[in-house]
Scaffold this motif. Structure first.
Motif, PDB file in Angstrom:
ATOM      1  N   SER A 222       0.819  -1.224   0.000  1.00 46.48           N
ATOM      2  CA  SER A 222       0.000   0.000   0.000  1.00 46.48           C
ATOM      3  C   SER A 222       0.848   1.267   0.000  1.00 46.48           C
ATOM      4  O   SER A 222       0.461   2.278   0.566  1.00 46.48           O
ATOM      5  CB  SER A 222      -0.926  -0.002   1.218  1.00 46.48           C
ATOM      6  OG  SER A 222      -0.178  -0.084   2.423  1.00 46.48           O
TER       7      SER A 222
ATOM      8  N   THR B 276      -2.660  -5.528   2.431  1.00 45.14           N
ATOM      9  CA  THR B 276      -1.444  -5.183   3.161  1.00 45.14           C
ATOM     10  C   THR B 276      -1.413  -5.929   4.485  1.00 45.14           C
ATOM     11  O   THR B 276      -2.448  -6.082   5.152  1.00 45.14           O
ATOM     12  CB  THR B 276      -1.346  -3.658   3.387  1.00 45.14           C
ATOM     13  OG1 THR B 276      -0.184  -3.361   4.141  1.00 45.14           O
ATOM     14  CG2 THR B 276      -2.568  -3.121   4.121  1.00 45.14           C
ATOM     15  N   LYS B 277      -0.236  -6.413   4.869  1.00 48.23           N
ATOM     16  CA  LYS B 277      -0.166  -7.249   6.073  1.00 48.23           C
ATOM     17  C   LYS B 277      -0.261  -6.443   7.356  1.00 48.23           C
ATOM     18  O   LYS B 277      -0.478  -6.995   8.417  1.00 48.23           O
ATOM     19  CB  LYS B 277       1.112  -8.085   6.068  1.00 48.23           C
ATOM     20  CG  LYS B 277       2.409  -7.337   6.251  1.00 48.23           C
ATOM     21  CD  LYS B 277       3.580  -8.322   6.287  1.00 48.23           C
ATOM     22  CE  LYS B 277       4.909  -7.615   6.423  1.00 48.23           C
ATOM     23  NZ  LYS B 277       6.038  -8.554   6.411  1.00 48.23           N
ATOM     24  N   ASP B 278      -0.081  -5.126   7.253  1.00 44.94           N
ATOM     25  CA  ASP B 278      -0.189  -4.266   8.424  1.00 44.94           C
ATOM     26  C   ASP B 278      -1.257  -3.221   8.120  1.00 44.94           C
ATOM     27  O   ASP B 278      -2.255  -3.504   7.484  1.00 44.94           O
ATOM     28  CB  ASP B 278       1.166  -3.619   8.733  1.00 44.94           C
ATOM     29  CG  ASP B 278       1.346  -3.296  10.210  1.00 44.94           C
ATOM     30  OD1 ASP B 278       0.339  -2.935  10.846  1.00 44.94           O
ATOM     31  OD2 ASP B 278       2.469  -3.383  10.707  1.00 44.94           O
ATOM     32  N   LYS B 279      -1.044  -1.999   8.543  1.00 49.10           N
ATOM     33  CA  LYS B 279      -1.957  -0.903   8.233  1.00 49.10           C
ATOM     34  C   LYS B 279      -1.524  -0.213   6.946  1.00 49.10           C
ATOM     35  O   LYS B 279      -0.367  -0.288   6.534  1.00 49.10           O
ATOM     36  CB  LYS B 279      -1.982   0.120   9.379  1.00 49.10           C
ATOM     37  CG  LYS B 279      -2.470  -0.447  10.705  1.00 49.10           C
ATOM     38  CD  LYS B 279      -3.935  -0.841  10.627  1.00 49.10           C
ATOM     39  CE  LYS B 279      -4.449  -1.321  11.981  1.00 49.10           C
ATOM     40  NZ  LYS B 279      -5.869  -1.763  11.903  1.00 49.10           N
ATOM     41  N   ILE B 280      -2.439   0.490   6.313  1.00 48.64           N
ATOM     42  CA  ILE B 280      -2.144   1.177   5.051  1.00 48.64           C
ATOM     43  C   ILE B 280      -0.977   2.139   5.214  1.00 48.64           C
ATOM     44  O   ILE B 280      -0.123   2.251   4.333  1.00 48.64           O
ATOM     45  CB  ILE B 280      -3.393   1.947   4.560  1.00 48.64           C
ATOM     46  CG1 ILE B 280      -4.532   0.980   4.263  1.00 48.64           C
ATOM     47  CG2 ILE B 280      -3.073   2.766   3.313  1.00 48.64           C
ATOM     48  CD1 ILE B 280      -5.868   1.667   4.057  1.00 48.64           C
TER      49      ILE B 280
ATOM     50  N   SER C 126       1.612   2.082   7.264  1.00 44.51           N
ATOM     51  CA  SER C 126       2.697   1.569   8.103  1.00 44.51           C
ATOM     52  C   SER C 126       3.961   1.218   7.319  1.00 44.51           C
ATOM     53  O   SER C 126       4.919   0.737   7.896  1.00 44.51           O
ATOM     54  CB  SER C 126       2.228   0.317   8.860  1.00 44.51           C
ATOM     55  OG  SER C 126       1.930  -0.724   7.949  1.00 44.51           O
TER      56      SER C 126
ATOM     57  N   PHE D  69      -9.647  -1.935   0.430  1.00 47.80           N
ATOM     58  CA  PHE D  69      -8.447  -2.183   1.222  1.00 47.80           C
ATOM     59  C   PHE D  69      -8.680  -3.370   2.149  1.00 47.80           C
ATOM     60  O   PHE D  69      -9.687  -3.432   2.856  1.00 47.80           O
ATOM     61  CB  PHE D  69      -8.078  -0.958   2.047  1.00 47.80           C
ATOM     62  CG  PHE D  69      -7.471   0.155   1.240  1.00 47.80           C
ATOM     63  CD1 PHE D  69      -6.112   0.173   0.979  1.00 47.80           C
ATOM     64  CD2 PHE D  69      -8.261   1.174   0.736  1.00 47.80           C
ATOM     65  CE1 PHE D  69      -5.549   1.189   0.233  1.00 47.80           C
ATOM     66  CE2 PHE D  69      -7.713   2.198  -0.013  1.00 47.80           C
ATOM     67  CZ  PHE D  69      -6.338   2.204  -0.261  1.00 47.80           C
TER      68      PHE D  69
ATOM     69  N   GLU E 126      -6.714  -4.889   5.189  1.00 42.59           N
ATOM     70  CA  GLU E 126      -5.598  -4.657   6.101  1.00 42.59           C
ATOM     71  C   GLU E 126      -5.390  -5.859   7.014  1.00 42.59           C
ATOM     72  O   GLU E 126      -6.316  -6.611   7.315  1.00 42.59           O
ATOM     73  CB  GLU E 126      -5.852  -3.416   6.955  1.00 42.59           C
ATOM     74  CG  GLU E 126      -5.881  -2.112   6.171  1.00 42.59           C
ATOM     75  CD  GLU E 126      -6.088  -0.913   7.076  1.00 42.59           C
ATOM     76  OE1 GLU E 126      -5.186  -0.060   7.113  1.00 42.59           O
ATOM     77  OE2 GLU E 126      -7.133  -0.838   7.754  1.00 42.59           O
ATOM     78  N   GLY E 127      -4.145  -6.035   7.459  1.00 42.85           N
ATOM     79  CA  GLY E 127      -3.852  -7.057   8.461  1.00 42.85           C
ATOM     80  C   GLY E 127      -3.807  -8.475   7.939  1.00 42.85           C
ATOM     81  O   GLY E 127      -3.843  -9.426   8.722  1.00 42.85           O
TER      82      GLY E 127
ATOM     83  N   ASP F  10      -4.727 -14.101   8.080  1.00 45.05           N
ATOM     84  CA  ASP F  10      -5.077 -12.902   8.820  1.00 45.05           C
ATOM     85  C   ASP F  10      -4.408 -12.927  10.193  1.00 45.05           C
ATOM     86  O   ASP F  10      -3.604 -13.816  10.493  1.00 45.05           O
ATOM     87  CB  ASP F  10      -6.591 -12.731   8.915  1.00 45.05           C
ATOM     88  CG  ASP F  10      -7.284 -13.836   9.714  1.00 45.05           C
ATOM     89  OD1 ASP F  10      -6.595 -14.561  10.469  1.00 45.05           O
ATOM     90  OD2 ASP F  10      -8.514 -13.978   9.584  1.00 45.05           O
TER      91      ASP F  10
END
Length: 529
Positions: free
Chosen positions: A11, A32-36, A38, A147, A149-150, A171
């Protein structure tokens, strides 16, 4: 199971620019594996390089890029990218992107290392990534861009023709999910998180490169890693980035004896190419001397560098005293997934843009502030290609067997910290055969193999496995290149070897679980192993 026309993994700037380009015609999913906010793009203090000054030119920017990259680039590609980048930045300026301006309303163009002209556009002083990311996010349609996220992508799914057609994710509860799309784009960023000292967000650990490698994509130039010279150094660890723009504004590099360390090292002094400055600081520290950025010459430092000032205050560094302790750390990888000039890989349906890709722009060492420019250009180019291709649905349905193929259980016998320490010690700023071989031997002694279909108990295991893969690719390449060039510095081969290595690339590929190495030189390919 979810469906989209295009899935983008990551992202950052490149991902959002692509989504912005596609949203009128396609349904886009960004995972995205974290926050947009991050990733590295959001953290980027530096700006965007573009030849917009009255005395500047595409040719001057082109020459600076080649010099910084030690002429390891595709020269025609570099020129086209700078031309496209200039038009794109001019368009962003016209559209009202939040670039800093002088009191008279003209653009404020900064200077950074290895640039011959003031051509760096900033936003919010030292918050360019944050401002640009938020500008792009505001331009996206919530109806056409989704989106997720996570969720961590751990496998690229291919149909029975070998076309990439979807992804599997875990997740935060380690539940498995599957998403399909006829086009999958890797925009996952670099590899900084596999080093102990880094300017990168800790989540940036080369996932996209590992995913691409496992799927059969080619990677190149993995030995060329840029160590940023000036990370804040306190209590034996790095605590954040001190932008090169600080040196561009007049900061000096001094040791604890008050001596300027760049004098006699390079004619550009503090504004020499990053690998030169990083190597000099590293050598000072090896001799037991601390190194500082002397910022006392910079007027209105807090106004010009608000986020750096906040970082210093957080760690009780006095801006008034004007001495910021610094040390190099992993910052950017010039290599990555081999793509053409639109972002296509050798795996049908799979694309790569941004730092995860190897486009031929950066060569052996990235010119400061060319990365955001690259992300914008390739996001736009790939968007244009997909719009012209006009394929929004599958022309050939994915195979149900391949979609959810049961994997082999994996047990990772070590921790991420083991790899980070090994990379810093053996594959750091200055390398030699003994250190590289020792780390590679340890990596290859682990009971792991290159497998596409694997079952993982946790995201932490996935992360460690991917780091192991990327660490092997970097270390193998660094051992094979017996010269020093740009960000690849070998103590046992301290000079550039233009007879043996000029324009010569090391290409890595997964060949049925074995590492295949090719040398590409002047349009000729030689198989190594």
């Amino acid at each position: 199971m979810g469906k989209a026309d295009i899935i983008i993994i990551g992202s950052g700037i490149a991902a959002l620019q692509l989504a912005r380009r596609l949203q009128e015609q396609f349904y886009v999913m960004i995972i995205t594996k974290d926050k947009i906010k991050s990733g590295n793009s959001y953290l980027a203090q530096g700006g965007i390089a573009a030849p917009l000054g009255l005395k500047d030119s595409v040719h001057a920017h082109f020459k600076d890029t080649l010099e910084a990259g030690r002429y390891h680039q595709d020269e025609d590609g570099v020129k086209r990218l700078i031309e496209d980048g200039k038009r794109m930045v001019e368009s962003l300026v016209k559209d009202g992107a939040p670039f800093d301006r002088k009191e008279n309303g003209s653009l404020s163009l900064g200077m950074e290392g290895a640039h011959s002209e003031h051509r760096i556009l900033h936003s919010g002083g030292d918050q360019t990534g944050k401002y640009l990311l938020e500008y792009l996010l505001r331009s996206l349609s919530s109806e056409k861009v989704e989106f997720v996220e996570g969720e961590m992508v751990y496998e690229l799914v291919k149909d029975d023709r070998g076309h990439c057609c979807g992804v599997k994710t875990k997740d935060q509860d380690d539940s498995i999910r599957y998403y399909d799309a006829p086009h999958v784009v890797l925009a996952t960023g670099g590899i900084g998180g596999i080093y102990l000292s880094t300017s990168n967000h800790p989540a940036v650990t080369g996932d996209g490169m590992a995913l691409a490698f496992l799927s059969g994509a080619k990677l190149s130039d993995m030995e060329f890693i840029q160590f940023h010279p000036t990370l804040l150094w306190l209590n034996g660890k790095t605590c954040g980035l001190i932008s090169e723009a600080v040196r561009g504004e007049g900061a000096l590099l001094v040791n604890n004896e008050g001596k300027r360390i760049m004098e006699g090292v390079d004619p550009l002094l503090e504004l020499a190419p990053r690998h030169v400055v990083a190597e000099c600081i590293h050598k000072e520290r090896q001799m037991g001397r601390n190194v500082y950025l002397d910022i006392r010459r910079i007027k209105d430092f807090r106004l010009k560098f608000p986020s750096i000032s906040d970082l210093c205050l957080k760690h009780h560094i006095s801006i008034e005293a004007g001495m910021i302790p610094v040390s190099p750390g992993c910052h950017f990888i010039m290599g990555g997934i081999v793509t053409d000039d639109t972002g296509r890989t050798n795996v049908p349906g799979l694309y790569a843009i941004g730092e995860v890709a190897c486009t031929g722009l950066h060569g052996a060492n990235r010119l400061a502030s060319n990365s955001l420019l690259e992300g914008l250009v390739y996001g736009d180019r790939l968007g244009e290609f997909l719009l012209e291709k006009g394929v929004g649905r599958f022309t050939h349905p994915p195979s149900p067997v391949d979609e959810m193929k049961e994997g082999t259980s994996l047990n990772v016998p070590f921790h991420t910290g083991d790899i980070r320490k090994g990379m810093m010690n053996g594959v750091g700023i200055i390398r030699n055969e003994d250190g590289l071989f020792t780390h590679l031997k340890w990596l290859k002694e682990q009971p792991l193999t290159f497998q596409e279909h694997l079952d993982f108990n946790s995201r932490e295991e996935i992360q460690t496995y991917f780091m192991w893969i990327v660490s092997i690719l970097i270390t193998e390449s660094a051992l094979l290149r017996t010269e020093s060039r740009g960000g690849h510095i070998r103590a046992d081969f301290p000079k550039e070897d233009n007879d043996e290595w000029f324009k010569r690339k090391i290409i890595l590929q997964n060949n049925e679980g074995r590492l295949r190495v090719e040398y590409h030189e002047q349009n000729e390919t030689k198989i190594y192993a």
